[in-house]
Design a protein around this motif. Structure first.
Motif, PDB file in Angstrom:
ATOM      1  N   HIS A   1       0.813  -1.218   0.000  1.00 27.38           N
ATOM      2  CA  HIS A   1       0.000   0.000   0.000  1.00 27.38           C
ATOM      3  C   HIS A   1       0.847   1.269   0.000  1.00 27.38           C
ATOM      4  O   HIS A   1       0.312   2.350  -0.160  1.00 27.38           O
ATOM      5  CB  HIS A   1      -0.924   0.019   1.222  1.00 27.38           C
ATOM      6  CG  HIS A   1      -1.861  -1.133   1.271  1.00 27.38           C
ATOM      7  ND1 HIS A   1      -2.895  -1.299   0.384  1.00 27.38           N
ATOM      8  CD2 HIS A   1      -1.904  -2.211   2.087  1.00 27.38           C
ATOM      9  CE1 HIS A   1      -3.542  -2.406   0.655  1.00 27.38           C
ATOM     10  NE2 HIS A   1      -2.956  -2.986   1.691  1.00 27.38           N
ATOM     11  N   ILE A   2       2.144   1.149   0.188  1.00 30.77           N
ATOM     12  CA  ILE A   2       3.004   2.326   0.272  1.00 30.77           C
ATOM     13  C   ILE A   2       3.517   2.684  -1.118  1.00 30.77           C
ATOM     14  O   ILE A   2       4.191   1.896  -1.772  1.00 30.77           O
ATOM     15  CB  ILE A   2       4.168   2.086   1.251  1.00 30.77           C
ATOM     16  CG1 ILE A   2       3.580   1.895   2.653  1.00 30.77           C
ATOM     17  CG2 ILE A   2       5.167   3.239   1.212  1.00 30.77           C
ATOM     18  CD1 ILE A   2       4.558   1.489   3.695  1.00 30.77           C
ATOM     19  N   SER A   3       3.158   3.880  -1.545  1.00 32.33           N
ATOM     20  CA  SER A   3       3.562   4.319  -2.878  1.00 32.33           C
ATOM     21  C   SER A   3       4.845   5.140  -2.852  1.00 32.33           C
ATOM     22  O   SER A   3       5.560   5.199  -3.840  1.00 32.33           O
ATOM     23  CB  SER A   3       2.449   5.153  -3.517  1.00 32.33           C
ATOM     24  OG  SER A   3       2.176   6.295  -2.734  1.00 32.33           O
ATOM     25  N   GLU A   4       5.145   5.757  -1.697  1.00 32.40           N
ATOM     26  CA  GLU A   4       6.299   6.657  -1.650  1.00 32.40           C
ATOM     27  C   GLU A   4       6.753   6.876  -0.213  1.00 32.40           C
ATOM     28  O   GLU A   4       5.939   6.897   0.700  1.00 32.40           O
ATOM     29  CB  GLU A   4       5.887   7.997  -2.269  1.00 32.40           C
ATOM     30  CG  GLU A   4       6.955   9.029  -2.332  1.00 32.40           C
ATOM     31  CD  GLU A   4       6.471  10.332  -2.965  1.00 32.40           C
ATOM     32  OE1 GLU A   4       7.342  11.151  -3.269  1.00 32.40           O
ATOM     33  OE2 GLU A   4       5.257  10.533  -3.120  1.00 32.40           O
ATOM     34  N   VAL A   5       8.056   7.032  -0.060  1.00 29.82           N
ATOM     35  CA  VAL A   5       8.634   7.422   1.223  1.00 29.82           C
ATOM     36  C   VAL A   5       9.335   8.753   0.978  1.00 29.82           C
ATOM     37  O   VAL A   5      10.197   8.853   0.112  1.00 29.82           O
ATOM     38  CB  VAL A   5       9.646   6.372   1.739  1.00 29.82           C
ATOM     39  CG1 VAL A   5      10.365   6.878   2.978  1.00 29.82           C
ATOM     40  CG2 VAL A   5       8.943   5.052   2.036  1.00 29.82           C
ATOM     41  N   ARG A   6       8.934   9.783   1.724  1.00 27.89           N
ATOM     42  CA  ARG A   6       9.534  11.111   1.563  1.00 27.89           C
ATOM     43  C   ARG A   6      10.224  11.541   2.843  1.00 27.89           C
ATOM     44  O   ARG A   6       9.633  11.486   3.921  1.00 27.89           O
ATOM     45  CB  ARG A   6       8.469  12.162   1.257  1.00 27.89           C
ATOM     46  CG  ARG A   6       7.954  12.135  -0.142  1.00 27.89           C
ATOM     47  CD  ARG A   6       7.279  13.448  -0.421  1.00 27.89           C
ATOM     48  NE  ARG A   6       6.490  13.354  -1.631  1.00 27.89           N
ATOM     49  CZ  ARG A   6       5.886  14.375  -2.186  1.00 27.89           C
ATOM     50  NH1 ARG A   6       5.965  15.572  -1.624  1.00 27.89           N
ATOM     51  NH2 ARG A   6       5.194  14.221  -3.285  1.00 27.89           N
ATOM     52  N   VAL A   7      11.458  12.005   2.694  1.00 26.50           N
ATOM     53  CA  VAL A   7      12.175  12.640   3.796  1.00 26.50           C
ATOM     54  C   VAL A   7      12.372  14.077   3.352  1.00 26.50           C
ATOM     55  O   VAL A   7      12.982  14.346   2.322  1.00 26.50           O
ATOM     56  CB  VAL A   7      13.527  11.944   4.075  1.00 26.50           C
ATOM     57  CG1 VAL A   7      14.281  12.689   5.170  1.00 26.50           C
ATOM     58  CG2 VAL A   7      13.311  10.487   4.457  1.00 26.50           C
ATOM     59  N   THR A   8      11.804  14.994   4.120  1.00 25.91           N
ATOM     60  CA  THR A   8      11.814  16.395   3.731  1.00 25.91           C
ATOM     61  C   THR A   8      12.285  17.247   4.897  1.00 25.91           C
ATOM     62  O   THR A   8      12.301  16.800   6.035  1.00 25.91           O
ATOM     63  CB  THR A   8      10.403  16.825   3.252  1.00 25.91           C
ATOM     64  OG1 THR A   8      10.452  18.155   2.771  1.00 25.91           O
ATOM     65  CG2 THR A   8       9.382  16.718   4.360  1.00 25.91           C
TER      66      THR A   8
END
Length: 121
Positions: free
Chosen positions: A59-66
């Motif tokens: 279900h995870i489409s993206e991992v973002r570190v911002t």
């Protein structure tokens, strides 16, 4: 599902201390390199966590570190991706500390225009 992790920027006092110890070019290069390393490490750890919990991985489409204040980063990413809901963990804090300091979850709930689901961690 988009997983978001925000890195708070260094405060002005910390920047000033580093700038007094190192030459300007050194300090800037050190900050850029450290930020790159932290982003890579956080991304790797988040992806490992998601892979470990295989029932959520699909279900995870993206991992973002911002970078930015956590509540601002969460709201910015939610807006960018057109999120339907924000789901976030919330630590149990005392009422006194929440009144005096607030919490990221509380600030997101106050400012969000979309539903926020808090999960006690």
């Amino acid at each position: 599902v988009t997983v978001v992790n925000a890195i708070e920027p260094m405060n002005p006092t910390g920047r000033a201390m580093i700038d007094t110890i190192l030459a300007a070019g050194q300090a800037d290069e050190m900050r850029r390199e450290t930020e790159r390393e932290v982003r890579e490490l956080l991304s790797m750890r988040l992806e490992e966590f998601c892979a470990k919990h295989s029932h959520t991985q699909s279900h995870i489409s993206e991992v973002r570190v911002t970078e930015g204040r956590p509540e601002e980063a969460i709201l910015r990413v939610a807006d960018e991706i057109g999120a339907d809901i924000i789901v976030m963990g919330s630590h149990a804090h005392s009422k006194v500390s929440e009144i005096l300091l607030g919490s990221t979850a509380q600030r997101v709930m106050q400012r969000s225009t979309i539903p926020v689901l808090l999960v006690r961690v």
